[in-house]
Write a protein that holds these residues in place. Structure first.
Motif, short mmCIF file in Angstrom:
data_model
loop_
_atom_site.label_atom_id
_atom_site.label_comp_id
_atom_site.label_asym_id
_atom_site.label_seq_id
_atom_site.Cartn_x
_atom_site.Cartn_y
_atom_site.Cartn_z
N SER A 7 0.84 -1.19 0.00
CA SER A 7 0.00 0.00 0.00
C SER A 7 0.88 1.25 0.00
CB SER A 7 -0.90 0.02 1.23
OG SER A 7 -0.12 0.25 2.40
N ALA A 8 0.23 2.38 -0.19
CA ALA A 8 0.95 3.64 -0.18
C ALA A 8 1.58 3.90 1.19
CB ALA A 8 0.01 4.79 -0.56
N ALA A 9 1.00 3.34 2.24
CA ALA A 9 1.52 3.55 3.58
C ALA A 9 2.93 3.01 3.73
CB ALA A 9 0.60 2.91 4.61
N GLU A 10 3.32 2.05 2.89
CA GLU A 10 4.64 1.45 2.97
C GLU A 10 5.66 2.18 2.10
OE1 GLU A 10 4.41 -2.75 2.26
OE2 GLU A 10 2.57 -2.90 3.43
N LEU A 11 5.26 3.28 1.51
CA LEU A 11 6.15 4.05 0.66
C LEU A 11 6.47 5.38 1.30
CD1 LEU A 11 4.20 2.39 -1.57
CD2 LEU A 11 5.95 3.40 -2.97
N HIS A 12 7.51 6.01 0.82
CA HIS A 12 7.80 7.35 1.27
C HIS A 12 8.07 8.24 0.06
CE1 HIS A 12 11.79 5.45 1.00
NE2 HIS A 12 12.26 6.65 0.76
N LEU A 13 7.78 9.51 0.23
CA LEU A 13 7.97 10.49 -0.82
C LEU A 13 9.27 11.23 -0.59
CD1 LEU A 13 4.39 12.03 -1.09
CD2 LEU A 13 5.38 10.14 -2.40
N THR A 14 10.02 11.44 -1.66
CA THR A 14 11.25 12.20 -1.58
C THR A 14 11.27 13.21 -2.72
OG1 THR A 14 12.47 10.60 -2.93
CG2 THR A 14 12.57 10.31 -0.54
N LYS A 15 11.96 14.30 -2.49
CA LYS A 15 12.15 15.27 -3.56
C LYS A 15 13.10 14.68 -4.58
CE LYS A 15 13.55 19.91 -4.62
NZ LYS A 15 13.73 21.27 -4.19
N GLY A 16 12.73 14.78 -5.84
CA GLY A 16 13.55 14.24 -6.91
C GLY A 16 14.37 15.31 -7.59
N GLY A 17 15.29 14.86 -8.41
CA GLY A 17 16.14 15.76 -9.17
C GLY A 17 16.63 15.08 -10.43
N SER A 18 17.59 15.68 -11.09
CA SER A 18 18.07 15.15 -12.36
C SER A 18 18.65 13.74 -12.22
CB SER A 18 19.08 16.10 -13.00
OG SER A 18 20.17 16.31 -12.13
N ALA A 19 19.17 13.39 -11.06
CA ALA A 19 19.71 12.04 -10.86
C ALA A 19 18.62 10.98 -10.89
CB ALA A 19 20.46 11.98 -9.53
N ASP A 20 17.35 11.39 -10.75
CA ASP A 20 16.23 10.46 -10.74
C ASP A 20 15.59 10.28 -12.11
OD1 ASP A 20 16.02 9.92 -7.82
OD2 ASP A 20 15.72 12.10 -7.77
N LEU A 21 16.07 10.98 -13.11
CA LEU A 21 15.39 10.97 -14.41
C LEU A 21 15.34 9.60 -15.08
CD1 LEU A 21 16.28 14.40 -16.02
CD2 LEU A 21 14.14 13.65 -15.00
N ASP A 22 16.36 8.78 -14.90
CA ASP A 22 16.31 7.45 -15.51
C ASP A 22 15.15 6.64 -14.95
OD1 ASP A 22 18.45 7.94 -17.19
OD2 ASP A 22 19.93 7.00 -15.86
N SER A 23 14.98 6.66 -13.63
CA SER A 23 13.87 5.90 -13.03
C SER A 23 12.53 6.54 -13.35
CB SER A 23 14.06 5.74 -11.52
OG SER A 23 13.99 6.98 -10.86
N GLU A 55 8.73 21.12 -9.25
CA GLU A 55 9.10 20.09 -8.27
C GLU A 55 8.86 18.70 -8.84
OE1 GLU A 55 10.49 20.52 -5.25
OE2 GLU A 55 10.37 22.71 -5.33
N LEU A 56 9.78 17.81 -8.57
CA LEU A 56 9.66 16.39 -8.89
C LEU A 56 9.59 15.65 -7.57
CD1 LEU A 56 9.80 13.94 -10.86
CD2 LEU A 56 12.30 14.10 -10.67
N VAL A 57 8.57 14.82 -7.39
CA VAL A 57 8.40 14.04 -6.17
C VAL A 57 8.39 12.57 -6.55
CG1 VAL A 57 6.88 13.54 -4.22
CG2 VAL A 57 7.15 15.90 -5.03
N ILE A 58 9.19 11.78 -5.85
CA ILE A 58 9.33 10.36 -6.13
C ILE A 58 8.72 9.55 -4.99
CG2 ILE A 58 10.95 8.49 -6.66
CD1 ILE A 58 11.24 10.74 -8.66
N ALA A 59 7.90 8.55 -5.32
CA ALA A 59 7.39 7.59 -4.34
C ALA A 59 8.29 6.36 -4.41
CB ALA A 59 5.95 7.22 -4.66
N ARG A 60 8.93 6.03 -3.28
CA ARG A 60 9.86 4.89 -3.24
C ARG A 60 9.38 3.85 -2.23
NH1 ARG A 60 14.32 6.77 -5.99
NH2 ARG A 60 14.78 8.97 -5.76
N ASP A 61 9.64 2.59 -2.56
CA ASP A 61 9.30 1.52 -1.62
C ASP A 61 10.48 1.32 -0.66
OD1 ASP A 61 11.21 -0.03 -2.97
OD2 ASP A 61 9.76 -1.49 -3.71
#
Length: 161
Positions: A7-23, A55-61
């Motif tokens: 579920s979403a509860a098991e994920l966290h949000l982080t601020k993204g940047g250019s290093a995250d563009l591949d994912s 802003e780029l926001v990434i949801a990560r498990d």
């Protein structure tokens, strides 16, 4: 890509940047069917990231896998959701809604009084946006052009904060 998160509860949000563009591009290409022409290119994403208010926001498990992302901008008293995508193995777990709620909260906190987005007509995400209070504001005919020649309308949705 791992699909361990239940579920979403098991994920966290982080601020993204250019290093995250591949994912981000990997998620986007998996999430957006190429026949509709909704996905952005890596260079389009890279070009908008340094702009003011973006802003780029990434949801990560728990394994730091990218489950989804949102890309938005706030300018003066308006905010625009540019992209929101969830990787197929992570769908139907509330991640899209979590990213949307984060965007709404950030827009409100930035003083936005109106927010808007465009979405392909027929995209299942329309239901999520409508449930979040977005209303139909307009239509852009033949806005999306798919890889195989199809043309699809974009719906413009907006919400007053």
């Amino acid at each position: 890509m791992s699909s361990r998160a239940e579920s979403a509860a098991e994920l966290h949000l982080t601020k993204g940047g250019s290093a995250d563009l591949d994912s981000v591009v990997e998620v986007m290409n998996a999430a957006f069917d190429e026949r509709f022409g909704e996905a952005w290119t890596r260079s389009q994403c890279a070009g908008i990231l340094p702009m003011p208010g973006v802003e780029l926001v990434i949801a990560r498990d728990a394994d730091a896998q990218t489950a989804g992302f949102s890309l938005y901008r706030t300018i003066a008293d308006e905010a625009e959701l540019l992209l929101l995508a969830v990787a197929p193995p992570f769908r139907r777990r509330g991640i899209g809604r979590m990213l949307l709620n984060h965007f709404l909260s950030e827009a409100r906190g930035s003083g936005a009084s109106r927010i808007h987005l465009e979405v392909r007509e027929g995209n299942p995400a329309v239901m999520m946006y409508r449930a979040a209070g977005f209303l139909f504001a307009g239509r852009r005919r033949k806005y999306y052009r798919g890889r195989f020649g199809g043309e699809f309308d974009a719906l413009t949705l907006s919400r007053v904060m």
